[in-house]
Design an enzyme around this catalytic site. Structure first.
Site, PDB file in Angstrom:
ATOM      1  N   SER A  35       0.821  -1.219   0.000  1.00  0.00           N
ATOM      2  CA  SER A  35       0.000   0.000   0.000  1.00  0.00           C
ATOM      3  C   SER A  35       0.851   1.264   0.000  1.00  0.00           C
ATOM      4  O   SER A  35       0.477   2.260  -0.631  1.00  0.00           O
ATOM      5  CB  SER A  35      -0.948  -0.020   1.203  1.00  0.00           C
ATOM      6  OG  SER A  35      -0.217  -0.178   2.403  1.00  0.00           O
ATOM      7  N   GLY A  90       8.190  -0.423   0.202  1.00  0.00           N
ATOM      8  CA  GLY A  90       7.746  -0.402   1.589  1.00  0.00           C
ATOM      9  C   GLY A  90       8.455  -1.478   2.391  1.00  0.00           C
ATOM     10  O   GLY A  90       9.343  -2.174   1.887  1.00  0.00           O
ATOM     11  N   ASP A  92       7.741  -4.151   6.160  1.00  0.00           N
ATOM     12  CA  ASP A  92       6.875  -4.526   7.284  1.00  0.00           C
ATOM     13  C   ASP A  92       7.500  -4.120   8.605  1.00  0.00           C
ATOM     14  O   ASP A  92       6.795  -3.795   9.562  1.00  0.00           O
ATOM     15  CB  ASP A  92       6.605  -6.033   7.244  1.00  0.00           C
ATOM     16  CG  ASP A  92       5.892  -6.419   5.956  1.00  0.00           C
ATOM     17  OD1 ASP A  92       4.791  -5.893   5.722  1.00  0.00           O
ATOM     18  OD2 ASP A  92       6.471  -7.196   5.171  1.00  0.00           O
ATOM     19  N   LYS A 102      10.435  -7.931   5.038  1.00  0.00           N
ATOM     20  CA  LYS A 102       9.544  -7.650   3.926  1.00  0.00           C
ATOM     21  C   LYS A 102       8.837  -8.945   3.510  1.00  0.00           C
ATOM     22  O   LYS A 102       9.243 -10.018   3.894  1.00  0.00           O
ATOM     23  CB  LYS A 102      10.332  -7.088   2.725  1.00  0.00           C
ATOM     24  CG  LYS A 102      10.702  -5.614   2.941  1.00  0.00           C
ATOM     25  CD  LYS A 102      11.326  -4.992   1.716  1.00  0.00           C
ATOM     26  CE  LYS A 102      10.526  -5.123   0.468  1.00  0.00           C
ATOM     27  NZ  LYS A 102       9.154  -4.601   0.550  1.00  0.00           N
ATOM     28  N   GLY A 104       5.233  -9.082   3.519  1.00  0.00           N
ATOM     29  CA  GLY A 104       3.854  -9.134   4.012  1.00  0.00           C
ATOM     30  C   GLY A 104       2.864  -9.237   2.856  1.00  0.00           C
ATOM     31  O   GLY A 104       1.816  -9.861   2.979  1.00  0.00           O
ATOM     32  N   GLY A 105       3.237  -8.644   1.733  1.00  0.00           N
ATOM     33  CA  GLY A 105       2.369  -8.698   0.548  1.00  0.00           C
ATOM     34  C   GLY A 105       2.709  -9.863  -0.368  1.00  0.00           C
ATOM     35  O   GLY A 105       2.126 -10.002  -1.441  1.00  0.00           O
ATOM     36  N   GLU A 111      11.056  -8.460  -4.992  1.00  0.00           N
ATOM     37  CA  GLU A 111      11.502  -7.244  -4.290  1.00  0.00           C
ATOM     38  C   GLU A 111      12.988  -7.317  -3.951  1.00  0.00           C
ATOM     39  O   GLU A 111      13.727  -6.342  -4.107  1.00  0.00           O
ATOM     40  CB  GLU A 111      10.682  -7.040  -3.018  1.00  0.00           C
ATOM     41  CG  GLU A 111       9.248  -6.624  -3.301  1.00  0.00           C
ATOM     42  CD  GLU A 111       8.363  -6.587  -2.067  1.00  0.00           C
ATOM     43  OE1 GLU A 111       7.341  -5.897  -2.110  1.00  0.00           O
ATOM     44  OE2 GLU A 111       8.675  -7.261  -1.063  1.00  0.00           O
TER      45      GLU A 111
HETATM   46  C1  5RP Z   1       5.244  -6.697   0.010  1.00  0.00           C
HETATM   47  C2  5RP Z   1       6.034  -5.963   1.014  1.00  0.00           C
HETATM   48  C3  5RP Z   1       5.517  -4.630   1.430  1.00  0.00           C
HETATM   49  O1  5RP Z   1       6.469  -3.669   1.140  1.00  0.00           O
HETATM   50  C4  5RP Z   1       5.255  -4.653   2.900  1.00  0.00           C
HETATM   51  O2  5RP Z   1       4.366  -5.709   3.177  1.00  0.00           O
HETATM   52  C5  5RP Z   1       4.669  -3.335   3.382  1.00  0.00           C
HETATM   53  O3  5RP Z   1       3.381  -3.184   2.872  1.00  0.00           O
HETATM   54  P1  5RP Z   1       2.497  -1.909   3.185  1.00  0.00           P
HETATM   55  O4  5RP Z   1       3.168  -0.734   2.549  1.00  0.00           O
HETATM   56  O5  5RP Z   1       1.165  -2.230   2.562  1.00  0.00           O
HETATM   57  O6  5RP Z   1       2.396  -1.756   4.680  1.00  0.00           O
HETATM   58  O7  5RP Z   1       7.074  -6.378   1.465  1.00  0.00           O
HETATM   59  O8  5RP Z   1       5.777  -7.971  -0.231  1.00  0.00           O
END
Ligand code: 5RP
Length: 260
Positions: A35, A90, A92, A102, A104-105, A111
């Site tokens: 996000s 971004g 986590d 990292k 979370g997504g 990445e």
């Molecule tokens: C995706 C990631 C994101 O950068 C991480 O989860 C942060 O997400 P957000 O900006 O929605 O808090 O590593 O794989």
């Protein structure tokens, strides 16, 4: 419209807005996922559209690729770009050394490849992502589907000999089925609560057959841009040892909020 954004979204937005100041005409830019990174992609799209910024963007997921195209960024593959000037993404969690969790997504593999192929990595995050010690956020580990239960068991066995507080692991799910990454792999989340030695853990995990990559980013991030809900942003540069603070005004008529 910005008045309707939550403080956390404002924090993410101002971090993204400040980070795009680092992007210069002609750069090849890695585009993160999540996000916060989505705000950054929208900010870059605005610069492309309104100020004629010419960049090539390398997305780190199909989601980001779609958004980048929608906002008018010239999207190329990493192999076309070969090497990048900058990646903005971004996180986590981040600590004082700018070590990160990292994934979370679920996009940690692309990445990490993209960030590692960049002269500089800038992390954009709201202030809640800063931690004294990594591990509160479950550590994602990407594993191939073949024999994933055996790989998960091997990970658990490995965790017995490392300095962590918790050792539970779980297969990430998407409703009733395993979550599948862009590369067709699964994610095992490690609920460690505290990681005593992130550098060692990152190396050990990647020795396990079946593990493709883990979400610990060590010595990859150079700068973190931390956003606050009231518009303040802090820019910490680990190489220069500098910290700068400023405030970004959230304009009610900002084009970025027009279609939200
Ligand atoms: C995706 C990631 C994101 O950068 C991480 O989860 C942060 O997400 P957000 O900006 O929605 O808090 O590593 O794989």
């Amino acid at each position: 419209m910005t008045g309707e954004l939550s403080p956390i979204d404002k924090a993410k937005f101002v971090a993204a807005r400040r980070a795009v100041d680092f992007v210069e005409d002609g750069m090849r830019v890695g585009l993160g996922t999540g996000s916060t990174a989505a705000w950054m992609v929208r900010c870059l799209g605005e610069l492309v559209r309104d100020e004629g910024l010419r960049i090539k963007g390398v997305p780190t997921s199909t989601r980001t690729a779609q958004l980048a195209r929608e906002v008018g960024i010239d999207v190329v593959s990493l192999d076309e770009a070969k090497w990048l000037d900058l990646t903005i993404d971004g996180a986590d969690e981040f600590d004082a050394d700018l070590c990160l969790i990292k994934g979370g997504g679920g996009a940690l593999l692309q990445e990490k490849i993209v960030a590692t192929a960049s002269d500089q990595m800038i992390v954009i995050a709201d202030v809640a992502k800063e931690v004294g010690q990594l591990g509160g956020f479950p550590l994602p580990v990407e594993v191939i589907p073949f024999g994933w239960q055996t790989t998960k068991a091997l990970i658990e066995e490995t965790l017995v000999s490392v300095d962590v507080l918790g050792r539970d692991t779980s297969l990430r799910m998407n409703r009733d089925a395993p979550f599948v990454t862009d590369e067709g792999n699964y994610i095992v989340d490690l609920h460690l609560h505290r990681i005593g030695n992130p550098r060692q853990l990152a190396l050990i995990l990647n020795q396990i057959p079946g593990v493709v990559e883990n979400g610990l980013f060590i010595d990859i991030c150079d700068i973190v841009v931390i956003g606050h809900g009231d518009g303040r942003v802090e820019v910490r540069d680990i190489n220069q040892g500098t910290v700068e603070e400023e405030r970004i005004d959230l304009l009610e008529n900002d084009n970025l909020f027009a279609d939200m």
